[in-house]
Design a protein around this motif. Sequence first.
Motif, PDB file in Angstrom:
ATOM      1  N   UNK A 148      70.116  22.177  61.703  1.00  0.00           N
ATOM      2  CA  UNK A 148      70.911  22.360  60.493  1.00  0.00           C
ATOM      3  C   UNK A 148      70.207  23.433  59.656  1.00  0.00           C
ATOM      4  N   UNK A 149      70.960  24.314  59.051  1.00  0.00           N
ATOM      5  CA  UNK A 149      70.367  25.413  58.300  1.00  0.00           C
ATOM      6  C   UNK A 149      70.421  26.702  59.092  1.00  0.00           C
ATOM      7  N   UNK A 150      70.765  26.602  60.374  1.00  0.00           N
ATOM      8  CA  UNK A 150      71.004  27.813  61.166  1.00  0.00           C
ATOM      9  C   UNK A 150      72.506  27.862  61.501  1.00  0.00           C
ATOM     10  N   UNK A 151      73.003  29.066  61.705  1.00  0.00           N
ATOM     11  CA  UNK A 151      74.441  29.224  61.939  1.00  0.00           C
ATOM     12  C   UNK A 151      74.878  28.532  63.230  1.00  0.00           C
ATOM     13  N   UNK A 153      74.349  25.619  64.047  1.00  0.00           N
ATOM     14  CA  UNK A 153      74.850  24.293  63.694  1.00  0.00           C
ATOM     15  C   UNK A 153      76.356  24.346  63.425  1.00  0.00           C
ATOM     16  N   UNK A 154      76.785  25.377  62.704  1.00  0.00           N
ATOM     17  CA  UNK A 154      78.219  25.550  62.437  1.00  0.00           C
ATOM     18  C   UNK A 154      79.006  25.747  63.717  1.00  0.00           C
ATOM     19  N   UNK A 156      78.204  24.682  66.724  1.00  0.00           N
ATOM     20  CA  UNK A 156      78.225  23.435  67.469  1.00  0.00           C
ATOM     21  C   UNK A 156      79.223  22.453  66.859  1.00  0.00           C
ATOM     22  N   UNK A 157      79.214  22.347  65.540  1.00  0.00           N
ATOM     23  CA  UNK A 157      80.069  21.370  64.860  1.00  0.00           C
ATOM     24  C   UNK A 157      81.551  21.709  65.063  1.00  0.00           C
TER      25      UNK A 157
END
Lengths: 191, 191
Positions: A148-151, A153-154, A156-157
């Motif tokens: 979380x805090x790295x792009x 994460x976006x 993956x989500x």
Amino acid sequence: MTATTSTLGFAILAVLARADSTGYEIAGRMRHPIGRFWTAGHSQIHADLQRLRAAGLVEYVTAAGPGPQEKKVYSVTPEGLGALRDWVTEPPRPQPERDELVLKTYAAWLADPARLIEMFRTALRHHEERLAEYESTWAAVEEAPPAFGTSGFGNMAALRCGLTYERHRAEWCRWMIDQLLRAQSDGEHPA
Amino acid sequence: MTATTSTLGFAILAVLARADSTGYEIAGRMRHPIGRFWTAGHSQIHADLQRLRAAGLVEYVTAAGPGPQEKKVYSVTPEGLGALRDWVTEPPRPQPERDELVLKTYAAWLADPARLIEMFRTALRHHEERLAEYESTWAAVEEAPPAFGTSGFGNMAALRCGLTYERHRAEWCRWMIDQLLRAQSDGEHPA
DNA sequence: TCGGGCATGTAATACGTTACATGATTCA
DNA sequence: TGAATCATGTAACGTATTACATGCCCGA
């Protein structure tokens, strides 16, 4: 402070928060990978970039470009990043859902079962193809889950949502085909 | 013959194929139950009814109405029914998907996990409520499955899609919350 | 040399939402 | 008496798509 920017504006900010880009490059990302959940043509993007700039949320540096106009590389300003951050956690206002296949389904009782089966088989094939694509990407992501805090994460989500969506959709198509096959055989030799 | 009517036109025909109605009544059904997969305001519907009538797909009989204008009860013409039947089995052209929550998710790596958890918990609650509603309707439908060829089949098939959709969505929200809780506790005591 | 990718923009059209405008009846 | 439901429609605005318009560079 209330957000006066349209949703497309935030989509653009979300792209620029990952990497500075030209309008043309943003349009490319609006086809892929963002195209699965938001779309816009390049003309709409150019217009919105001008509004975002007038609002001080983005800025650009120019470079020599092909064609008559100069190339403009946009980036998010601190105000833009703040606006984006605020917007992300605001609950989305309920949007009108529009799904043509479900609308057709609602009127399916009037149509020919054989043709409907064909239509749903085509839809099923598309969903299965996409699912396979998502699953192979997912396998790669799962090996090294991005923090979380790295792009990442976006990425993956959003991918996770696509994955469960395609599964649901394929499941429903299979159920529809099954129902329609029954309806067909009932029609062939009625009680 | 190619369909020149907009998708909304077919949504209206699908309503009228079930029961003759006034524009006002059509608008009501566009909120519920059709609102889950297609929406339109009454002004758009009135305009479209006029176009459908000019194309000979619907007709109306007048009655005394409240207000200055007369009340118009619309019904589908044989041509309208034929157009609807043809449209139903035509594969839907790929539509631009737009999902604000997924777009926010794509930019979620920039935001505060605690606020995100709150947002996804709200979304989860909404999906669970809808799912419960669909499941109770489903239980009633399952007891006496409507035959293909009756409008009940269309209701059931569309409901089935809503059911699996809400399940997928709730599942994804739970996954998101789980991920965000991990991110939060990692942030509290980092390695 | 011809098509595609890069790169910008404008203009016309279509689609959708919101607000405006009227007015009877019914229920609290 | 005042709000909600029934019932029609128009007008203004905002958003989105499609087509138009330019032009360099690169590879087949």
